[in-house]
Design a protein around this motif. Structure first.
Motif, PDB file in Angstrom:
ATOM      1  N   THR A 149     -10.045 -13.067  -4.809  1.00  0.00           N
ATOM      2  CA  THR A 149      -9.194 -12.013  -5.347  1.00  0.00           C
ATOM      3  C   THR A 149      -9.072 -12.234  -6.852  1.00  0.00           C
ATOM      4  O   THR A 149      -9.634 -13.186  -7.407  1.00  0.00           O
ATOM      5  N   THR A 150      -8.315 -11.375  -7.510  1.00  0.00           N
ATOM      6  CA  THR A 150      -8.127 -11.529  -8.954  1.00  0.00           C
ATOM      7  C   THR A 150      -7.194 -12.693  -9.281  1.00  0.00           C
ATOM      8  O   THR A 150      -7.074 -13.078 -10.446  1.00  0.00           O
ATOM      9  N   PRO A 265     -10.977  -7.225  -6.727  1.00  0.00           N
ATOM     10  CA  PRO A 265     -11.733  -6.848  -7.924  1.00  0.00           C
ATOM     11  C   PRO A 265     -12.192  -5.399  -7.832  1.00  0.00           C
ATOM     12  O   PRO A 265     -12.380  -4.864  -6.726  1.00  0.00           O
TER      13      PRO A 265
END
Length: 271
Positions: A149-150, A265
């Protein structure tokens, strides 16, 4: 597991856009929910300890965590569909039954199968969302293309390096990888506390303190790089204004869509 693997491989429609809602009609049901969530918290603590131990291969910590989480879903399967939950799920998948119990069995069995595949399949992110409401909780099993994930913490596994390095470089890489694992272990250990705070024991916390809670966790792998993440999610207080009386499948709520936008993303394909 052979028939299960054959049947559920690629059945994206089983999970896509759906979650399981389970009523919490009394404190006994809350205690069972709490026990399952504390098993997840315990799994996070064990994973942190294994990541911090230089003698434990990273893959072993990864596999152990996945199996313990899968066990919590097997517990839910048994509570809904009984010990023969696989047959119930297969019958639903074949169209031989069309009821909530069959749908839930198929949903959880699909999720378990996909979790098991993550050990060998690269670029598949598992990010379940679990939300507690006053009278129920939802489990939303989500998978996406990608490995992070970010906001994931990343750590390296020397055992998965396919490139042959010179002895000096190999030693340096191994030491740097162990450092990333130790740093990740600190963050993973903190996630166990988040779980305990979000889902307190009904005998130890007043109802007002436990009526809402939520988490999203995520994990994936790409080549030598593994990722982990767990954060709080705020449940929508307007959802389930009318308490459900039976377990069933519901559409993913606004929390799931919000979490996707914040964590995945750009361009990530949600399974």
């Amino acid at each position: 597991m052979g028939s299960q693997r054959e049947r559920y491989n690629g059945s994206l429609d089983v999970l896509h856009g759906r979650a399981v809602v389970t009523p919490l009609p009394d404190e006994d049901a809350e205690r069972e929910f709490h026990r399952n969530m504390m098993r997840v918290a315990d799994a996070q603590e064990r994973k942190a300890a294994m990541l911090a131990d230089p003698d434990v291969p990273l893959l072993e910590a990864y596999e152990r965590e996945m199996e313990e989480i899968a066990d919590t879903y097997r517990n839910r399967l048994r509570s809904v569909a009984g010990e023969d939950y696989e047959s119930v799920a297969f019958a639903y998948a074949r169209g031989e039954r069309d009821d909530a119990v069959g749908a839930i069995a198929a949903y959880y069995l699909e999720g378990i199968w996909r979790m098991q595949q993550r050990i060998t399949v690269l670029d598949m992110l598992f990010f379940p969302i679990i939300l507690r409401y006053p009278d129920c909780f939802t489990v939303n099993l989500r998978f996406a293309a990608g490995h992070r994930t970010t906001r994931s913490v990343l750590y390296e596994s020397p055992e998965h390096l396919t490139e042959r390095l010179e002895a000096e470089h190999a030693a340096t890489y191994a030491e740097e990888s162990l450092y990333t694992q130790r740093e990740a272990a600190k963050l993973v250990e903190e996630t166990a506390e988040i779980l305990r705070e979000e889902f307190p024991h009904p005998d130890e916390a007043p109802f007002e303190e436990r009526r809402y809670g939520g988490i999203v966790c995520a994990g994936g792998r790409k080549d030598t790089v593994f990722s982990s993440m767990l954060e709080r999610v705020e449940p929508d207080p307007d959802r389930f204004a009318e308490a459900p009386t039976e377990p069933g499948l519901v559409e993913s709520g606004p929390e799931a869509e919000r979490t996707e936008r914040e964590l995945l993303p750009e361009g990530a394909f949600v399974l």
